[in-house]
Write a protein that holds these residues in place. Sequence first.
Motif, PDB file in Angstrom:
ATOM      1  N   UNK A 208       0.843  -1.200   0.000  1.00 45.74           N
ATOM      2  CA  UNK A 208       0.000   0.000   0.000  1.00 45.74           C
ATOM      3  C   UNK A 208       0.877   1.248   0.000  1.00 45.74           C
ATOM      4  N   UNK A 209       1.905   1.242   0.851  1.00 44.78           N
ATOM      5  CA  UNK A 209       2.802   2.398   0.893  1.00 44.78           C
ATOM      6  C   UNK A 209       3.471   2.612  -0.458  1.00 44.78           C
ATOM      7  N   UNK A 210       3.937   1.536  -1.077  1.00 46.73           N
ATOM      8  CA  UNK A 210       4.646   1.652  -2.358  1.00 46.73           C
ATOM      9  C   UNK A 210       3.753   2.272  -3.425  1.00 46.73           C
ATOM     10  N   UNK A 211       2.504   1.845  -3.479  1.00 50.83           N
ATOM     11  CA  UNK A 211       1.562   2.393  -4.462  1.00 50.83           C
ATOM     12  C   UNK A 211       1.365   3.893  -4.238  1.00 50.83           C
ATOM     13  N   UNK A 212       1.147   4.271  -2.981  1.00 49.93           N
ATOM     14  CA  UNK A 212       0.917   5.681  -2.672  1.00 49.93           C
ATOM     15  C   UNK A 212       2.182   6.518  -2.876  1.00 49.93           C
ATOM     16  N   UNK A 213       3.340   5.916  -2.610  1.00 50.31           N
ATOM     17  CA  UNK A 213       4.595   6.636  -2.812  1.00 50.31           C
ATOM     18  C   UNK A 213       4.826   6.929  -4.295  1.00 50.31           C
ATOM     19  N   UNK A 214       4.480   5.974  -5.136  1.00 49.31           N
ATOM     20  CA  UNK A 214       4.596   6.207  -6.587  1.00 49.31           C
ATOM     21  C   UNK A 214       3.686   7.359  -6.992  1.00 49.31           C
ATOM     22  N   UNK A 437      11.026   5.671  -7.597  1.00 49.93           N
ATOM     23  CA  UNK A 437      11.646   4.500  -8.220  1.00 49.93           C
ATOM     24  C   UNK A 437      11.867   3.392  -7.206  1.00 49.93           C
ATOM     25  N   UNK A 438      12.261   3.757  -5.989  1.00 48.20           N
ATOM     26  CA  UNK A 438      12.444   2.739  -4.954  1.00 48.20           C
ATOM     27  C   UNK A 438      11.135   1.977  -4.712  1.00 48.20           C
ATOM     28  N   UNK A 439      10.026   2.706  -4.666  1.00 49.90           N
ATOM     29  CA  UNK A 439       8.726   2.059  -4.486  1.00 49.90           C
ATOM     30  C   UNK A 439       8.357   1.235  -5.715  1.00 49.90           C
ATOM     31  N   UNK A 440       8.663   1.762  -6.882  1.00 48.12           N
ATOM     32  CA  UNK A 440       8.381   1.079  -8.149  1.00 48.12           C
ATOM     33  C   UNK A 440       9.152  -0.240  -8.231  1.00 48.12           C
ATOM     34  N   UNK A 441      10.433  -0.197  -7.872  1.00 48.32           N
ATOM     35  CA  UNK A 441      11.265  -1.405  -7.937  1.00 48.32           C
ATOM     36  C   UNK A 441      10.814  -2.435  -6.902  1.00 48.32           C
ATOM     37  N   UNK A 442      10.272  -1.969  -5.773  1.00 44.81           N
ATOM     38  CA  UNK A 442       9.754  -2.885  -4.762  1.00 44.81           C
ATOM     39  C   UNK A 442       8.583  -3.694  -5.317  1.00 44.81           C
ATOM     40  N   UNK A 443       7.757  -3.054  -6.130  1.00 48.42           N
ATOM     41  CA  UNK A 443       6.573  -3.725  -6.680  1.00 48.42           C
ATOM     42  C   UNK A 443       6.868  -4.492  -7.961  1.00 48.42           C
TER      43      UNK A 443
END
Length: 514
Positions: A208-214, A437-443
């Motif tokens: 959820x955090x990764x999506x919102x961070x993107x 990008x960090x969030x993008x690469x996590x997903x």
Amino acid sequence: MILLIQGANPSIDEIINERFAKATGWFYDAIFAQIPITEDVGIPWVLIILILGASYFTTYFRFINFQHFLTAIKVVRGDYDNLEDSPVKVASNIHQSEGDAVDTIRVEGYEGEVSHFQALTAALSATVGLGNIAGVAIALSIGGAGATFWMIIIGLIGMASKFVECTLGVKYREIDESGTVFGGPMYYLKNGLNEKGFKKLGKLLAAVFAVMCIGGSFGGGNMFQINQAFKLFEYVTGAESSFIYGKGWLFGLIMAILVGVVIIGGIKKIAKVTDKIVPVMVVVYVLAVLTILVINYDQIPTAFQSILNGAFSPPSVAGGFIGVMIQGFKRAAFSNEAGIGSSSIAHSAVKTKYPASEGLVALLEPFIDTVVVCTMTALALIITGQITIGNEVSWEEGAILTSKALESGISWFPYLLSIAVILFAFSSMISWSYYGYQAWSFLFGRKKRTEYVYKSIFCLFVIVGAASSLTAVTDFSDAMIFAMLVPNMIGLFLLRKKVGTELKKYLDRIRLLK
């Protein structure tokens, strides 16, 4: 839409704005649903979480924001760098992404990629910005001079939240076999909560955090920044008679190219740019404001008196305290991001084997951003008489008011402010591109192809942001960034004892050094 029905020929900017505005309303309404305080005043639930969280961490860590303020400065200066000289010890546990080879290892003592100072400037480049310029004017227009007092209080308690999240960012970072660091809330939510037996919850919150961070990287860290930079540049160069009037897409295209050149190089290239730009842009802006304060030095005591008197008068407590929470603190979250979790992504790349060392460095951010820079802006606005209480200003008007305050001292200062805003926007965008990008690469994985896809989309949004309306951009930006706080604050609370352990470990080493 009205333009199309009437048969007018809409500009490129108008077409982009119409398409984008349709997608912002419902999400903003959900994130900023208000809890009533009085019959006429309400406060968004997300702001209550941020304030309560910051207050809790301030008391839980025994007012670390004050007690270890000087320690934080010494860490940035390099006074304790010799603590890092002992042999690096690899953690016993290895974190492996599902479906991948064992290419990500949590190394608590890993050298990292950037210095303490570079990590601080990279994070500051995303925090010091337009909230310090236009956001302060908005807060003062609602709550008067007294709003400044409450803004300072919020900045001070936010230092504790920043310490917690950035300590965790370093502790649970992952490093691939090439030495690239991957860190931030996604990793301490997944790995940290897994250690505590909340594996499924950790994965859910991290996603959820990764999506919102993107979304936040495209919104507040990109479109909002470029939009305000363009609007002020357009105003300073002649408003409707400006050569760039109505050509936001062109301004955005030029900035997109410049941003693209920098962000291709990753955090090391970003840090090399920000550790030069951030000190310069902050010094330039602060010197400009100081000039106004020096010219009007005899009015400074009166300005401080009005801040203190206004802070506790009934109109200002309602309009200032709650007004700052609703308006100014929304802007302050853009600025210092305490509790949002984004800054921990930049800080996680630091060269250290003591996570708490970087947490201490990070607590300086809200102080520099909110307590120092925002207060100086407020004093300049108050002294030059630019604010009319009760006449809430827009973002564009806020930036213009600050420009007029500077112009009252020296006629060419608005041009200097315009350059500063462009630098603020540029540095914020390159840092937020790293966060996104960090969030993008996590997903989606860490392959070069996925990296270039994200960075291409990011540069495209630079153009969209410059050409969109401010209302649509601000609503989207606010909603995405504040949505990040929900999973992040849950993680900070559940992992607070881990932070306490790391703090004790680092302070014990400092005591031995003495």
